[in-house]
Design an enzyme around this catalytic site. Structure first.
Site, PDB file in Angstrom:
ATOM      1  N   LYS A 149       0.833  -1.207   0.000  1.00  0.00           N
ATOM      2  CA  LYS A 149       0.000   0.000   0.000  1.00  0.00           C
ATOM      3  C   LYS A 149       0.866   1.254   0.000  1.00  0.00           C
ATOM      4  O   LYS A 149       1.620   1.502   0.931  1.00  0.00           O
ATOM      5  CB  LYS A 149      -0.892   0.039   1.241  1.00  0.00           C
ATOM      6  CG  LYS A 149      -1.895   1.198   1.167  1.00  0.00           C
ATOM      7  CD  LYS A 149      -2.368   1.677   2.514  1.00  0.00           C
ATOM      8  CE  LYS A 149      -1.674   2.924   2.996  1.00  0.00           C
ATOM      9  NZ  LYS A 149      -1.973   4.162   2.271  1.00  0.00           N
ATOM     10  N   GLY A 183       7.729   4.713   7.646  1.00  0.00           N
ATOM     11  CA  GLY A 183       6.910   5.894   7.916  1.00  0.00           C
ATOM     12  C   GLY A 183       7.249   6.453   9.281  1.00  0.00           C
ATOM     13  O   GLY A 183       8.360   6.251   9.783  1.00  0.00           O
ATOM     14  N   SER A 184       6.285   7.110   9.892  1.00  0.00           N
ATOM     15  CA  SER A 184       6.558   7.789  11.158  1.00  0.00           C
ATOM     16  C   SER A 184       6.650   6.787  12.313  1.00  0.00           C
ATOM     17  O   SER A 184       6.059   5.708  12.271  1.00  0.00           O
ATOM     18  CB  SER A 184       5.440   8.789  11.444  1.00  0.00           C
ATOM     19  OG  SER A 184       4.204   8.105  11.495  1.00  0.00           O
ATOM     20  N   THR A 185       7.375   7.175  13.344  1.00  0.00           N
ATOM     21  CA  THR A 185       7.509   6.335  14.531  1.00  0.00           C
ATOM     22  C   THR A 185       6.149   6.123  15.193  1.00  0.00           C
ATOM     23  O   THR A 185       5.840   5.027  15.674  1.00  0.00           O
ATOM     24  CB  THR A 185       8.524   6.973  15.498  1.00  0.00           C
ATOM     25  OG1 THR A 185       9.828   6.855  14.907  1.00  0.00           O
ATOM     26  CG2 THR A 185       8.541   6.300  16.855  1.00  0.00           C
ATOM     27  N   GLU A 186       5.321   7.162  15.164  1.00  0.00           N
ATOM     28  CA  GLU A 186       3.988   7.072  15.769  1.00  0.00           C
ATOM     29  C   GLU A 186       3.175   5.927  15.140  1.00  0.00           C
ATOM     30  O   GLU A 186       2.618   5.080  15.844  1.00  0.00           O
ATOM     31  CB  GLU A 186       3.301   8.412  15.491  1.00  0.00           C
ATOM     32  CG  GLU A 186       2.109   8.696  16.318  1.00  0.00           C
ATOM     33  CD  GLU A 186       1.492  10.032  15.873  1.00  0.00           C
ATOM     34  OE1 GLU A 186       2.124  10.773  15.071  1.00  0.00           O
ATOM     35  OE2 GLU A 186       0.365  10.303  16.307  1.00  0.00           O
ATOM     36  N   GLY A 219       4.432   3.520  13.335  1.00  0.00           N
ATOM     37  CA  GLY A 219       5.212   2.293  13.563  1.00  0.00           C
ATOM     38  C   GLY A 219       4.819   1.616  14.870  1.00  0.00           C
ATOM     39  O   GLY A 219       4.639   0.401  14.934  1.00  0.00           O
ATOM     40  N   GLU A 244      10.822   0.825   9.514  1.00  0.00           N
ATOM     41  CA  GLU A 244      11.804   1.882   9.274  1.00  0.00           C
ATOM     42  C   GLU A 244      11.097   3.172   9.615  1.00  0.00           C
ATOM     43  O   GLU A 244      10.215   3.606   8.875  1.00  0.00           O
ATOM     44  CB  GLU A 244      12.227   1.908   7.795  1.00  0.00           C
ATOM     45  CG  GLU A 244      12.919   0.650   7.320  1.00  0.00           C
ATOM     46  CD  GLU A 244      14.308   0.468   7.902  1.00  0.00           C
ATOM     47  OE1 GLU A 244      14.856   1.423   8.486  1.00  0.00           O
ATOM     48  OE2 GLU A 244      14.838  -0.641   7.772  1.00  0.00           O
ATOM     49  N   CYS A 256      14.009  10.759   6.138  1.00  0.00           N
ATOM     50  CA  CYS A 256      14.068  10.300   7.528  1.00  0.00           C
ATOM     51  C   CYS A 256      15.486  10.312   8.081  1.00  0.00           C
ATOM     52  O   CYS A 256      15.692  10.557   9.258  1.00  0.00           O
ATOM     53  CB  CYS A 256      13.505   8.891   7.616  1.00  0.00           C
ATOM     54  SG  CYS A 256      14.251   7.816   6.391  1.00  0.00           S
ATOM     55  N   GLU A 302      10.463  15.100  14.672  1.00  0.00           N
ATOM     56  CA  GLU A 302      10.697  15.215  13.229  1.00  0.00           C
ATOM     57  C   GLU A 302       9.864  16.341  12.656  1.00  0.00           C
ATOM     58  O   GLU A 302       8.673  16.433  12.943  1.00  0.00           O
ATOM     59  CB  GLU A 302      10.258  13.926  12.547  1.00  0.00           C
ATOM     60  CG  GLU A 302      11.298  12.866  12.557  1.00  0.00           C
ATOM     61  CD  GLU A 302      10.984  11.818  11.503  1.00  0.00           C
ATOM     62  OE1 GLU A 302       9.859  11.298  11.523  1.00  0.00           O
ATOM     63  OE2 GLU A 302      11.866  11.536  10.680  1.00  0.00           O
TER      64      GLU A 302
HETATM   65  P1  NAP Z   1       3.017   8.006   8.106  1.00  0.00           P
HETATM   66  O1  NAP Z   1       1.856   8.853   8.420  1.00  0.00           O
HETATM   67  O2  NAP Z   1       3.576   7.162   9.158  1.00  0.00           O
HETATM   68  O3  NAP Z   1       2.555   7.170   6.826  1.00  0.00           O
HETATM   69  C1  NAP Z   1       3.329   6.175   6.269  1.00  0.00           C
HETATM   70  C2  NAP Z   1       2.429   5.140   5.630  1.00  0.00           C
HETATM   71  O4  NAP Z   1       1.642   4.531   6.637  1.00  0.00           O
HETATM   72  C3  NAP Z   1       1.439   5.707   4.601  1.00  0.00           C
HETATM   73  O5  NAP Z   1       1.256   4.755   3.591  1.00  0.00           O
HETATM   74  C4  NAP Z   1       0.178   5.858   5.425  1.00  0.00           C
HETATM   75  O6  NAP Z   1      -0.991   5.831   4.642  1.00  0.00           O
HETATM   76  C5  NAP Z   1       0.261   4.630   6.303  1.00  0.00           C
HETATM   77  N1  NAP Z   1      -0.504   4.740   7.542  1.00  0.00           N
HETATM   78  C6  NAP Z   1      -1.019   5.845   8.140  1.00  0.00           C
HETATM   79  N2  NAP Z   1      -1.661   5.501   9.265  1.00  0.00           N
HETATM   80  C7  NAP Z   1      -1.559   4.162   9.401  1.00  0.00           C
HETATM   81  C8  NAP Z   1      -2.012   3.215  10.368  1.00  0.00           C
HETATM   82  N3  NAP Z   1      -2.693   3.586  11.443  1.00  0.00           N
HETATM   83  N4  NAP Z   1      -1.715   1.899  10.178  1.00  0.00           N
HETATM   84  C9  NAP Z   1      -1.004   1.513   9.116  1.00  0.00           C
HETATM   85  N5  NAP Z   1      -0.566   2.364   8.155  1.00  0.00           N
HETATM   86  C10 NAP Z   1      -0.823   3.682   8.299  1.00  0.00           C
HETATM   87  O7  NAP Z   1       4.264   8.815   7.619  1.00  0.00           O
HETATM   88  P2  NAP Z   1       4.320   9.829   6.436  1.00  0.00           P
HETATM   89  O8  NAP Z   1       3.839  11.092   7.028  1.00  0.00           O
HETATM   90  O9  NAP Z   1       3.692   9.297   5.239  1.00  0.00           O
HETATM   91  O10 NAP Z   1       5.909   9.845   6.120  1.00  0.00           O
HETATM   92  C11 NAP Z   1       6.802  10.587   6.830  1.00  0.00           C
HETATM   93  C12 NAP Z   1       7.429   9.771   7.953  1.00  0.00           C
HETATM   94  O11 NAP Z   1       8.044   8.587   7.465  1.00  0.00           O
HETATM   95  C13 NAP Z   1       8.501  10.508   8.675  1.00  0.00           C
HETATM   96  O12 NAP Z   1       8.228  10.480  10.038  1.00  0.00           O
HETATM   97  C14 NAP Z   1       9.806   9.756   8.366  1.00  0.00           C
HETATM   98  O13 NAP Z   1      10.747   9.748   9.360  1.00  0.00           O
HETATM   99  C15 NAP Z   1       9.334   8.411   8.066  1.00  0.00           C
HETATM  100  N6  NAP Z   1      10.216   7.755   7.088  1.00  0.00           N
HETATM  101  C16 NAP Z   1      11.109   6.832   7.532  1.00  0.00           C
HETATM  102  C17 NAP Z   1      11.944   6.189   6.640  1.00  0.00           C
HETATM  103  C18 NAP Z   1      12.939   5.169   7.078  1.00  0.00           C
HETATM  104  O14 NAP Z   1      13.479   4.498   6.227  1.00  0.00           O
HETATM  105  N7  NAP Z   1      13.201   5.016   8.339  1.00  0.00           N
HETATM  106  C19 NAP Z   1      11.847   6.473   5.293  1.00  0.00           C
HETATM  107  C20 NAP Z   1      10.930   7.407   4.871  1.00  0.00           C
HETATM  108  C21 NAP Z   1      10.118   8.038   5.799  1.00  0.00           C
HETATM  109  P3  NAP Z   1      -1.712   7.207   4.217  1.00  0.00           P
HETATM  110  O15 NAP Z   1      -0.758   7.915   3.353  1.00  0.00           O
HETATM  111  O16 NAP Z   1      -2.913   6.741   3.493  1.00  0.00           O
HETATM  112  O17 NAP Z   1      -2.009   7.939   5.472  1.00  0.00           O
END
Ligand code: NAP
Ligand code: MG
Length: 527
Positions: free
Chosen positions: A200, A253-256, A258, A275, A309, A410
């Site tokens: 997804k 994605g975000s730690t929250e 995660g 990640e 990230c 972040e």
């Molecule tokens: P995000 O809100 O955590 O979203 C990431 C993904 O998770 C999206 O596909 C999102 O879908 C989905 N998602 C949202 N809520 C969810 C839930 N309750 N259960 C399962 N999946 C859910 O993060 P973002 O705002 O897209 O991305 C930015 C963050 O990603 C930053 O905090 C960054 O540090 C982190 N990041 C980490 C890495 C790494 O390799 N460590 C790489 C890139 C980014 P929707 O888009 O439909 O909400």
């Protein structure tokens, strides 16, 4: 068959100058291109000008159930996990070759969808094809290797070995900052090791993942091996992470989020790799080459508008060199070119969405209220082309301390905070005082000194006199709350495998079995 597959969609994205013709995507489930069960759709928006670039199905739990059922069937009964590594390698290699051929189109598409500059998305498209080719090569090594267990094999008694097998059905959830590459980082290792997947993409940037579905279809992947579904993360995430037929969840994605995924996956004890976020400490030692360290710190922090990230988002400067460093850096930041992501001269594009811009601007307000000092930037960037887009000025705060929210959370935008240090020990202490541990960097002309600092930093990746350099050959992932597990390298492949131990008894008679006396009464004269 290949021709019929190729003809199932005829519309490809066409570029007229810089404009794209609006494309309607479908989800890809069980080898079919389908709409969401509920029929809902959303537009994907170009953050440079607010225009819709594609229509995307807004899937829900019913689509998750269909996709997981397809992936389960393909894993339990389909050919994919039973093929040889060579056979899987060949199909993955064919997909990688198409990605290479279409590199330029995909870079443009990714720029339109995400706001990434064409220089960034061009590099991503090149790397994505190379990485998928690499994973295709790795496929040859899996499913066939039996590793003898040293010290346990006994001739005539037992033959002992381990074998790696695919885990099963993998749910994969990816973010919006590197939409194309993140899809490859997830699909590549899972497929190379014989798993089936439901992926997804982020709702802000779904286009490249749905485009990839077409590629996997075109080269003839068996139905159900790759399923790509789109829709809101909360709904789809919940359905995937609690589904009894999903064996593993891989998330970036975000730690929250995660944390939420790990908690939900616990109900069925799924394997997870996460990640998550970072707050990279970028430590400039007093003997660093200034020119390299200043440019390098801009690269470390403002690349892709700071939406990375593993960026260096806490710049740590020696108190003595601080003012000079900041002054030169500000001059360079103010001279950066913002504008159309498709223009190769653009250095900073928009952030991914209006919502993300609002969030970044709020953090700038938080920083000001916490007492940090604005050295440059500090607001939305406007004027001409920028007015319609989600542009944030490159922003630098000085006077930041490590307890401020702008140093602890972040921001994911072009906003950097400078922390002054009096001794290298202080800098290391501050660097490690964070819930995150994804990346860090040290700039110095004395490599041994830099290595010593690196050895004391609690982070998964550390660069010395560099930043952002990652390779499919070296493991990447987070210490502490930056993640669980690793991507890339052998470690990354192993995250998609189960380890099976085989103990083969080789004894020809039962009386030297260790349990003989427990089961068989020996004649008295033997005792
Ligand atoms: P995000 O809100 O955590 O979203 C990431 C993904 O998770 C999206 O596909 C999102 O879908 C989905 N998602 C949202 N809520 C969810 C839930 N309750 N259960 C399962 N999946 C859910 O993060 P973002 O705002 O897209 O991305 C930015 C963050 O990603 C930053 O905090 C960054 O540090 C982190 N990041 C980490 C890495 C790494 O390799 N460590 C790489 C890139 C980014 P929707 O888009 O439909 O909400
Ligand atoms: Mg978009």
């Amino acid at each position: 068959m290949a021709l019929a597959r190729g003809l199932r969609y005829t519309k490809r994205i066409r570029f007229i100058g810089a404009e794209s013709v609006m494309e309607t995507y479908k989800m890809y489930i069980d080898g079919e291109f389908v709409d969401a069960e509920n029929g809902d759709r959303n537009d994907s928006i170009n953050p440079f000008n607010g225009e819709a670039i594609a229509s995307i199905p807004r899937g829900g739990a019913a689509d998750v159930n269909k996709a997981v059922a397809a992936a389960r069937k393909a894993f339990d009964h389909g050919p994919w996990p039973r093929m040889t590594g060579e056979e899987r390698s060949e199909l993955i290699g064919k997909a990688a070759a198409l990605l290479k051929e279409r590199m330029k189109d995909y870079a443009k598409l990714e720029s339109l969808d995400s706001g990434g500059t064409i220089n960034k998305t061009g590099a991503d498209a090149f790397l994505a094809s190379r990485q998928l080719a690499f994973f295709g090569e790795q496929a040859k090594r899996f499913n066939e290797e039996a590793e003898p267990i040293d010290g346990m094999m006994r001739e005539g008694r037992s033959f002992n070995y381990t074998i790696r097998e695919p885990m099963g059905v993998c749910a994969q959830i990816i973010p919006w900052n590197f939409p194309y590459m993140m899809a490859i980082w997830k699909l590549g290792p899972a497929l190379a090791t014989g798993n089936t997947v439901v992926l997804k993409p982020a709702s802000d940037t779904p286009v490249m993942a749905l485009e990839l579905a077409r590629v996997f279809d075109e080269v003839g992947f068996p139905p159900g091996v790759v399923n790509i579904i789109s829709g809101p993360g909360g709904v789809i995430g919940e359905a995937l992470t609690t589904h009894p037929d999903v064996d593993k969840v891989a998330f970036t994605g975000s730690t929250e989020v995660g944390r939420e995924i790990m908690a939900k996956a616990a109900g069925t004890l799924k394997k997870v790799t996460l990640e998550c976020g970072g707050k990279g400490a970028n430590i400039v030692l007093d003997d660093a080459d200034l020119d390299i360290a200043i440019d390098g710190s801009i690269w470390a922090s403002y690349y892709h508008q700071g939406q990375v990230c593993e960026s260096g988002t806490r710049l740590m400067l020696d108190a003595n060199g601080h003012d000079d460093f900041v002054e030169q850096m500000v001059e360079k930041l103010n001279a950066m070119t913002m504008g159309d992501p498709l223009d190769p001269a653009t250095q900073l594009g928009p952030v991914v969405s209006q919502a993300q811009m609002k969030s970044v601007l709020e953090y700038i307000e938080i920083g000001k209220n916490e007492g940090a000092l604005l050295a440059c930037g500090g607001g939305q960037a406007t004027g001409g082309d920028l007015d319609k887009g989600a542009f944030v000025q490159p922003t630098l705060f000085t006077g930041v301390n490590n307890q401020m929210r702008i140093a602890r959370e972040e921001i994911f935008g072009p906003v950097l905070g400078v922390l002054k240090y009096d001794s290298v020990d202080d800098a290391i202490e501050m660097a490690n005082d964070s819930i995150f541990g994804l990346s860090a960097g040290v700039w110095s002309s004395d490599i041994d000194k830099a290595k010593n600092v690196a050895s004391r930093l609690r982070s998964g990746t550390i660069w010395i006199n560099e930043w952002h350099m990652l390779s499919e050959r070296s493991p990447f992932g987070g210490y502490k709350q930056s993640g669980v597990g690793r991507e890339f390298g052998d470690e990354g492949l192993h995250e998609y495998t189960e380890m099976k131990t085989l103990y083969v008894d080789d004894a020809k008679t039962r009386d030297n079995k260790p349990w003989y006396d427990m089961v068989v009464a020996r004649p008295k004269s033997d005792a």
